[in-house]
Design a protein around this motif. Structure first.
Motif, PDB file in Angstrom:
ATOM      1  N   ILE A  40     -66.086 -54.623 -78.845  1.00 44.95           N
ATOM      2  CA  ILE A  40     -65.400 -55.202 -79.999  1.00 44.95           C
ATOM      3  C   ILE A  40     -64.815 -54.077 -80.847  1.00 44.95           C
ATOM      4  N   ASP A  41     -63.568 -54.226 -81.249  1.00 43.91           N
ATOM      5  CA  ASP A  41     -62.904 -53.244 -82.096  1.00 43.91           C
ATOM      6  C   ASP A  41     -62.978 -53.713 -83.547  1.00 43.91           C
ATOM      7  N   PHE A  42     -63.706 -52.963 -84.364  1.00 40.57           N
ATOM      8  CA  PHE A  42     -63.805 -53.264 -85.787  1.00 40.57           C
ATOM      9  C   PHE A  42     -62.789 -52.389 -86.536  1.00 40.57           C
ATOM     10  N   PRO A  43     -61.718 -52.960 -87.076  1.00 44.36           N
ATOM     11  CA  PRO A  43     -60.692 -52.149 -87.747  1.00 44.36           C
ATOM     12  C   PRO A  43     -61.137 -51.710 -89.143  1.00 44.36           C
ATOM     13  N   VAL A  44     -62.041 -50.753 -89.184  1.00 40.43           N
ATOM     14  CA  VAL A  44     -62.547 -50.198 -90.440  1.00 40.43           C
ATOM     15  C   VAL A  44     -62.354 -48.687 -90.399  1.00 40.43           C
ATOM     16  N   VAL A  45     -61.725 -48.136 -91.437  1.00 44.57           N
ATOM     17  CA  VAL A  45     -61.448 -46.706 -91.523  1.00 44.57           C
ATOM     18  C   VAL A  45     -62.113 -46.165 -92.787  1.00 44.57           C
ATOM     19  N   HIS A  98     -56.991 -58.714 -86.553  1.00 48.05           N
ATOM     20  CA  HIS A  98     -55.973 -58.603 -85.505  1.00 48.05           C
ATOM     21  C   HIS A  98     -55.299 -57.236 -85.494  1.00 48.05           C
ATOM     22  N   ILE A  99     -55.624 -56.377 -86.464  1.00 48.13           N
ATOM     23  CA  ILE A  99     -55.035 -55.037 -86.531  1.00 48.13           C
ATOM     24  C   ILE A  99     -55.776 -54.114 -85.555  1.00 48.13           C
ATOM     25  N   ASP A 100     -55.018 -53.319 -84.803  1.00 46.72           N
ATOM     26  CA  ASP A 100     -55.631 -52.355 -83.890  1.00 46.72           C
ATOM     27  C   ASP A 100     -56.263 -51.222 -84.690  1.00 46.72           C
ATOM     28  N   GLY A 101     -57.528 -50.911 -84.389  1.00 43.14           N
ATOM     29  CA  GLY A 101     -58.253 -49.914 -85.160  1.00 43.14           C
ATOM     30  C   GLY A 101     -57.657 -48.520 -85.060  1.00 43.14           C
ATOM     31  N   ARG A 102     -57.174 -48.132 -83.869  1.00 41.93           N
ATOM     32  CA  ARG A 102     -56.601 -46.788 -83.719  1.00 41.93           C
ATOM     33  C   ARG A 102     -55.305 -46.655 -84.503  1.00 41.93           C
ATOM     34  N   ARG A 103     -54.475 -47.694 -84.441  1.00 42.34           N
ATOM     35  CA  ARG A 103     -53.223 -47.641 -85.190  1.00 42.34           C
ATOM     36  C   ARG A 103     -53.493 -47.626 -86.700  1.00 42.34           C
ATOM     37  N   ALA A 104     -54.497 -48.373 -87.138  1.00 44.33           N
ATOM     38  CA  ALA A 104     -54.846 -48.366 -88.553  1.00 44.33           C
ATOM     39  C   ALA A 104     -55.303 -46.982 -88.992  1.00 44.33           C
ATOM     40  N   VAL A 128     -60.777 -38.388 -92.054  1.00 48.68           N
ATOM     41  CA  VAL A 128     -60.486 -39.795 -91.781  1.00 48.68           C
ATOM     42  C   VAL A 128     -61.197 -40.165 -90.490  1.00 48.68           C
ATOM     43  N   LEU A 129     -62.126 -41.098 -90.563  1.00 53.76           N
ATOM     44  CA  LEU A 129     -62.914 -41.518 -89.413  1.00 53.76           C
ATOM     45  C   LEU A 129     -62.774 -43.023 -89.219  1.00 53.76           C
ATOM     46  N   ARG A 130     -62.716 -43.435 -87.959  1.00 51.64           N
ATOM     47  CA  ARG A 130     -62.636 -44.862 -87.621  1.00 51.64           C
ATOM     48  C   ARG A 130     -64.018 -45.355 -87.221  1.00 51.64           C
ATOM     49  N   PHE A 131     -64.419 -46.482 -87.794  1.00 51.86           N
ATOM     50  CA  PHE A 131     -65.727 -47.053 -87.462  1.00 51.86           C
ATOM     51  C   PHE A 131     -65.677 -47.602 -86.041  1.00 51.86           C
ATOM     52  N   ASP A 132     -66.500 -47.044 -85.190  1.00 53.31           N
ATOM     53  CA  ASP A 132     -66.516 -47.438 -83.780  1.00 53.31           C
ATOM     54  C   ASP A 132     -67.968 -47.556 -83.334  1.00 53.31           C
ATOM     55  N   PRO A 133     -68.453 -48.785 -83.064  1.00 49.71           N
ATOM     56  CA  PRO A 133     -69.843 -48.918 -82.609  1.00 49.71           C
ATOM     57  C   PRO A 133     -70.117 -48.186 -81.310  1.00 49.71           C
ATOM     58  N   ALA A 134     -69.073 -47.990 -80.495  1.00 53.65           N
ATOM     59  CA  ALA A 134     -69.280 -47.312 -79.214  1.00 53.65           C
ATOM     60  C   ALA A 134     -69.473 -45.810 -79.379  1.00 53.65           C
ATOM     61  N   GLY A 480     -61.758 -67.518 -84.708  1.00 52.60           N
ATOM     62  CA  GLY A 480     -61.456 -66.384 -85.561  1.00 52.60           C
ATOM     63  C   GLY A 480     -62.713 -65.692 -86.042  1.00 52.60           C
ATOM     64  N   GLY A 481     -62.519 -64.553 -86.680  1.00 50.20           N
ATOM     65  CA  GLY A 481     -63.645 -63.813 -87.237  1.00 50.20           C
ATOM     66  C   GLY A 481     -64.371 -62.962 -86.211  1.00 50.20           C
ATOM     67  N   ILE A 482     -65.424 -62.305 -86.684  1.00 52.36           N
ATOM     68  CA  ILE A 482     -66.214 -61.442 -85.803  1.00 52.36           C
ATOM     69  C   ILE A 482     -66.898 -62.253 -84.709  1.00 52.36           C
TER      70      ILE A 482
END
Length: 563
Positions: A40-45, A98-104, A128-134, A480-482
């Motif tokens: 799952i991609d969580f778009p959080v920066v 729906h926003i791609d985390g890497r692009r964000a 600047v770090l992207r939240f990535d559970p992986a 929709g949603g997580i």
């Protein structure tokens, strides 16, 4: 239906289509990645900015607000929160799902780069770090002293480490041993683990790195009239390699550079800081040079004992189990090359709970499939009919892996749970089709005519039943949603499996019913004398169950006639 006619007229073609589905499913299964949950991609920066020595109020006004105003114009932001601490500002940007985390993250970096010139020079470079559970560590290794080794072995280990690291003059024990162990772990062990396929990063925790410390003597500085800034400038300027340029001639070109980097700790003491009355003032005259260790920035403890910890992060999209297996194999090879007195112990393994969870669900899936086939055998009381209907299960389950691979899914608890829940649904269509074909055979029709007429007669009802199941589970895959992101693979997997089972029920089942005659159809409901070993053993149980269901059906019909 037209594909039923095609399969009946071309049994070899129908068989090859089923084999193709199975073969493609098997190859897809081998390529599927195994994980505990879907990717799952969580778009959080998160933007972190350090401002040393600043109070929270100053950090808020000079850093946090400027960062917020800069990133606020990015499209797709769902929530923007910030925290100002002493010397640190943290800005958290949550984007819409729906926003791609890497692009964000790239958009945030661009905005932060435009804000950077407006910040004070004392402010450190924003991170600047992207939240990535992986990105969490999937495997951890501890480098521990071997307590079972003898004192001579430990002394030999230190000597071997000194020789291998080339640190002349180091003495066993104390800080030097910790520095040498850290150097060995960074130069040999860490690089070996980084070469394992799928490893993204290897972080060393609790390291004691080598550092040349220069301790100034205030009395000597005052006596020689030298300031600390002069010492810092002299060390910085003298300890570097500089390119000067090139000397060109008609015949050749020579590159000129200054090779002035210090090779030994005592070379720092010979650096000239200043000249007093024509005599040079060297570093060793105003300071003490010590080959020691860095200040401890991180600490790793194992059972209360200080250790070195190597935490491994996998690359994006890699199979966790394959990465951990490769790391374990690399460590097994390294054990023969360890310095004496050192042992390696795995203390963190994310693949273990994944294996346990996936194996439990897989075992439940197999048990459910076997029980389903057993129930079908009891009710149909014919092993041929059981085989014809039971073939739908493996073909549908294996064929689902093909679609899972096409859609980029993984083998995880969600997809395996979907397959476990739909095991009973997969064989329903085949049972209905087979029962109707058997009824037409009992009416006196030939095998081909019974297969065609029986399938066409019940086809619309089976299609409506399957589409109703699809209508129930398909919307689950697009919630929709997580939660919707987690159950996307669940809904699509069930829909793919059910549609494949319907296709098999309309093609393979009628074809096998037309070419594989079942003699037990004509003796259905009649009491016959046991002849074979099967009739005297399993046949007694199935026969009793068959007569019980017939009696129950007659009683139910009698109740209906009475009512």
């Amino acid at each position: 239906m037209w594909f039923t006619r095609v399969s009946l007229k071309n049994p070899v073609f129908a068989t090859m289509v089923m084999l193709a589905i199975v073969v493609l499913g098997v190859f897809s299964y081998q390529r599927l990645k195994v994980d505990q949950f879907p990717d799952i991609d969580f778009p959080v920066v998160v933007v972190t900015v350090d401002y040393p020595g600043a109070s929270p109020e100053i950090v808020e006004s000079e850093v946090t607000k400027k960062i917020e105003e800069g990133v606020n114009s990015i499209a797709g932001i769902n929530a923007l929160t910030s925290r100002s601490y002493e010397g640190t500002a943290v800005v958290i940007i949550e984007f819409q799902l729906h926003i791609d985390g890497r692009r964000a993250a790239e958009d945030v970096r661009e905005k932060v780069a435009t804000v950077r010139p407006t910040l004070r020079t004392e402010v450190k470079e924003p991170r600047v770090l992207r939240f990535d559970p992986a990105s969490r560590p999937v495997w951890s290794l501890a480098v521990l002293p071997d307590t079972q080794a003898s004192a001579n072995g430990r002394q030999g280990a230190t000597s071997a480490a000194v020789a291998s690291l080339g640190s002349a003059g180091a003495t066993p024990g104390g800080q030097n041993s910790a520095v040498e162990l850290t150097t060995w772990a960074e130069q040999i062990l860490k690089k070996r683990l980084e070469n394992v396929r799928g490893v993204g990063a290897v972080n060393l925790v609790g390291a004691t790195r080598r550092e040349i410390n220069i301790y100034l003597n205030p009395q000597a500085l005052e006596a020689f009239g030298v300031t600390p800034d002069q010492v810092v400038a002299a060390v910085r300027n003298e300890n570097q390699d500089l390119p000067v340029g090139a000397i060109r001639s008609l015949a050749q070109e020579r590159v000129v550079q200054i090779d002035a980097r210090m090779q030994r700790p005592e070379d720092f003491g010979r650096i000239i800081v200043a000249r007093k009355n024509g005599a040079p003032v060297r570093v060793e005259q105003v300071a003490r040079v010590q080959d020691g260790a860095q200040e401890v920035e991180s600490l790793a403890l194992y059972n209360g004992e200080r250790t070195l910890l190597l935490s491994v992060q996998k690359s994006q999209g890699e199979n966790t189990i394959e990465v951990v297996d490769g790391l374990n194999a690399a460590v097994a090879e390294m054990r023969a090359q360890l310095p004496p007195g050192v042992r390696l112990e795995t203390i963190g393994d994310s693949a273990r709970p994944i294996r346990v969870a996936v194996n439990n669900v897989r075992q439940t899936l197999i048990e459910g499939a076997l029980l389903t086939v057993l129930i079908v055998f009891l009710f149909l009381n014919s092993w041929r009919s059981t085989v014809i209907t039971g073939l739908t299960l493996p073909i549908a389950l294996i064929g689902t892996f093909l679609f899972m691979n096409m859609f980029g899914f993984t083998i995880n608890m969600i997809t395996l749970m979907a397959l476990s829940l739909c095991v009973g649904l997969l064989i329903d269509d085949a049972i209905v089709v087979r029962e109707n074909i058997v009824r037409h055979v009992q009416m006196g029709k030939g095998a081909y005519a019974a297969a065609l007429d029986g399938t066409q007669e019940i086809g619309l009802a089976v299609l409506a039943t399957t589409l109703s199941i699809v209508a129930v589970f398909l919307p689950i895959g697009f919630m929709g949603g997580i939660i919707g992101k987690f159950f996307h693979e669940f809904g699509v997997t069930i829909v793919a499996a059910v549609l494949i089972s319907m296709f098999v029920s309309f093609t393979l089942d009628p074809m096998l019913s037309s070419v594989w005659h079942d003699p037990s159809i004509h003796t259905h409901g009649q009491r016959t004398r046991p002849v074979t070993f099967y009739d005297r053993t399993v046949g007694r149980v199935t026969g009793w169950f068959d007569h019980a269901t017939e009696a129950l059906a007659e009683a139910y019909q009698g109740i209906l006639r009475w009512s």
